[in-house]
Design a protein around this motif. Structure first.
Motif, PDB file in Angstrom:
ATOM      1  N   VAL A 129       7.633   1.853   4.090  1.00 43.00           N
ATOM      2  CA  VAL A 129       8.305   3.134   3.845  1.00 43.00           C
ATOM      3  C   VAL A 129       8.207   3.964   5.117  1.00 43.00           C
ATOM      4  N   LYS A 130       9.338   4.525   5.506  1.00 43.14           N
ATOM      5  CA  LYS A 130       9.383   5.400   6.676  1.00 43.14           C
ATOM      6  C   LYS A 130      10.154   6.653   6.292  1.00 43.14           C
TER       7      LYS A 130
ATOM      8  N   CYS B 141      11.595  -5.089  16.277  1.00 48.53           N
ATOM      9  CA  CYS B 141      11.093  -3.742  15.990  1.00 48.53           C
ATOM     10  C   CYS B 141      12.212  -2.740  15.725  1.00 48.53           C
ATOM     11  N   ILE B 142      13.365  -3.222  15.284  1.00 41.89           N
ATOM     12  CA  ILE B 142      14.474  -2.356  14.898  1.00 41.89           C
ATOM     13  C   ILE B 142      14.346  -2.082  13.410  1.00 41.89           C
ATOM     14  N   THR B 143      14.462  -0.815  13.031  1.00 41.03           N
ATOM     15  CA  THR B 143      14.315  -0.389  11.643  1.00 41.03           C
ATOM     16  C   THR B 143      15.674  -0.367  10.955  1.00 41.03           C
ATOM     17  N   HIS B 144      15.724  -0.968   9.747  1.00 36.65           N
ATOM     18  CA  HIS B 144      16.941  -1.026   8.940  1.00 36.65           C
ATOM     19  C   HIS B 144      16.654  -0.390   7.587  1.00 36.65           C
ATOM     20  N   SER B 145      17.493   0.562   7.166  1.00 35.73           N
ATOM     21  CA  SER B 145      17.327   1.181   5.851  1.00 35.73           C
ATOM     22  C   SER B 145      17.624   0.179   4.754  1.00 35.73           C
ATOM     23  N   ILE B 146      16.921   0.315   3.641  1.00 34.67           N
ATOM     24  CA  ILE B 146      17.162  -0.515   2.464  1.00 34.67           C
ATOM     25  C   ILE B 146      17.805   0.373   1.414  1.00 34.67           C
ATOM     26  N   ASP B 147      19.069   0.094   1.090  1.00 38.28           N
ATOM     27  CA  ASP B 147      19.848   0.956   0.204  1.00 38.28           C
ATOM     28  C   ASP B 147      19.887   0.476  -1.235  1.00 38.28           C
ATOM     29  N   THR B 148      19.157  -0.574  -1.553  1.00 38.58           N
ATOM     30  CA  THR B 148      19.099  -1.118  -2.905  1.00 38.58           C
ATOM     31  C   THR B 148      17.621  -1.242  -3.265  1.00 38.58           C
ATOM     32  N   SER B 149      17.305  -1.846  -4.384  1.00 37.14           N
ATOM     33  CA  SER B 149      15.889  -2.046  -4.688  1.00 37.14           C
ATOM     34  C   SER B 149      15.306  -3.009  -3.655  1.00 37.14           C
ATOM     35  N   VAL B 150      14.063  -2.808  -3.322  1.00 32.95           N
ATOM     36  CA  VAL B 150      13.409  -3.677  -2.348  1.00 32.95           C
ATOM     37  C   VAL B 150      13.382  -5.114  -2.858  1.00 32.95           C
ATOM     38  N   GLU B 151      13.155  -5.278  -4.149  1.00 37.00           N
ATOM     39  CA  GLU B 151      13.111  -6.616  -4.732  1.00 37.00           C
ATOM     40  C   GLU B 151      14.451  -7.335  -4.572  1.00 37.00           C
ATOM     41  N   MET B 152      15.545  -6.652  -4.800  1.00 39.95           N
ATOM     42  CA  MET B 152      16.872  -7.255  -4.645  1.00 39.95           C
ATOM     43  C   MET B 152      17.152  -7.536  -3.172  1.00 39.95           C
ATOM     44  N   PHE B 153      16.795  -6.602  -2.319  1.00 37.27           N
ATOM     45  CA  PHE B 153      17.009  -6.768  -0.882  1.00 37.27           C
ATOM     46  C   PHE B 153      16.306  -8.023  -0.378  1.00 37.27           C
ATOM     47  N   VAL B 154      15.029  -8.166  -0.726  1.00 39.37           N
ATOM     48  CA  VAL B 154      14.247  -9.316  -0.263  1.00 39.37           C
ATOM     49  C   VAL B 154      14.808 -10.601  -0.857  1.00 39.37           C
TER      50      VAL B 154
ATOM     51  N   GLN C 294       0.826  -1.208   0.000  1.00 36.03           N
ATOM     52  CA  GLN C 294       0.000   0.000   0.000  1.00 36.03           C
ATOM     53  C   GLN C 294       0.865   1.264   0.000  1.00 36.03           C
ATOM     54  N   THR C 295       2.047   1.202   0.601  1.00 32.36           N
ATOM     55  CA  THR C 295       2.911   2.383   0.698  1.00 32.36           C
ATOM     56  C   THR C 295       4.182   2.262  -0.138  1.00 32.36           C
ATOM     57  N   LEU C 296       4.403   1.095  -0.725  1.00 27.06           N
ATOM     58  CA  LEU C 296       5.673   0.801  -1.377  1.00 27.06           C
ATOM     59  C   LEU C 296       5.438   0.306  -2.797  1.00 27.06           C
ATOM     60  N   SER C 297       6.140   0.882  -3.732  1.00 26.95           N
ATOM     61  CA  SER C 297       6.095   0.386  -5.102  1.00 26.95           C
ATOM     62  C   SER C 297       6.941  -0.868  -5.168  1.00 26.95           C
ATOM     63  N   PHE C 298       6.329  -1.967  -5.613  1.00 27.56           N
ATOM     64  CA  PHE C 298       7.006  -3.261  -5.542  1.00 27.56           C
ATOM     65  C   PHE C 298       6.649  -4.092  -6.763  1.00 27.56           C
TER      66      PHE C 298
ATOM     67  N   THR D 111      11.644   6.618   2.789  1.00 32.18           N
ATOM     68  CA  THR D 111      12.693   5.658   2.465  1.00 32.18           C
ATOM     69  C   THR D 111      12.215   4.236   2.777  1.00 32.18           C
ATOM     70  N   PRO D 112      12.485   3.273   1.873  1.00 30.86           N
ATOM     71  CA  PRO D 112      12.134   1.886   2.181  1.00 30.86           C
ATOM     72  C   PRO D 112      12.961   1.380   3.366  1.00 30.86           C
ATOM     73  N   VAL D 113      12.286   0.664   4.261  1.00 31.45           N
ATOM     74  CA  VAL D 113      12.946   0.116   5.441  1.00 31.45           C
ATOM     75  C   VAL D 113      12.430  -1.284   5.722  1.00 31.45           C
ATOM     76  N   MET D 114      13.232  -2.040   6.460  1.00 33.70           N
ATOM     77  CA  MET D 114      12.807  -3.326   6.993  1.00 33.70           C
ATOM     78  C   MET D 114      12.733  -3.177   8.505  1.00 33.70           C
ATOM     79  N   ILE D 115      11.631  -3.606   9.086  1.00 30.63           N
ATOM     80  CA  ILE D 115      11.482  -3.635  10.535  1.00 30.63           C
ATOM     81  C   ILE D 115      11.585  -5.096  10.943  1.00 30.63           C
ATOM     82  N   ASP D 116      12.595  -5.400  11.769  1.00 35.33           N
ATOM     83  CA  ASP D 116      12.836  -6.802  12.120  1.00 35.33           C
ATOM     84  C   ASP D 116      11.939  -7.251  13.263  1.00 35.33           C
ATOM     85  N   ASP D 117      12.116  -8.479  13.698  1.00 34.78           N
ATOM     86  CA  ASP D 117      11.265  -9.060  14.727  1.00 34.78           C
ATOM     87  C   ASP D 117      11.483  -8.448  16.105  1.00 34.78           C
TER      88      ASP D 117
END
Length: 91
Positions: free
Chosen positions: A61-62, A73-86, A16-20, A65-71
């Motif tokens: 997105v926060k 609840c720590i937020t990590h920036s995503i510095d590449t495409s989200v698709e590549m990151f995942v 809903q908030t991220l182009s993927f 900027t695209p981010v990953m929130i881990d288990d």
């Protein structure tokens, strides 16, 4: 959308908030529901759903900027495409 990558890590993607572009994922399985994703992880790893509930990484997105929130609840920036990151994420 829920994704299991080739390294056994699993994600909820906030579409809903991220182009993927799911077609850009590599060696990943896509699930419509978190329950189906967690059941597959349990089947593969010999676990129970109760053991892994709440451990899905969340991609959103926060502050624009695209981010990953881990288990934890720590937020990590995503510095590449989200698709590549995942696709490539590994601990």
């Amino acid at each position: 959308m829920f994704v299991l990558n080739q390294n056994g890590h699993y994600f909820e993607i906030d579409t809903q908030t991220l182009s993927f572009a799911k077609d850009d994922l590599q060696n990943c399985r896509i699930f419509d529901e978190e329950t189906a994703l967690l059941e597959e992880v349990c089947r593969r790893d010999g676990l129970e759903v109760e053991d892994i509930a709440g451990s899905t990484f969340f991609i959103t997105v926060k502050n624009g900027t695209p981010v990953m929130i881990d288990d934890r609840c720590i937020t990590h920036s995503i510095d590449t495409s989200v698709e590549m990151f995942v696709s490539e994420f590994a601990l």
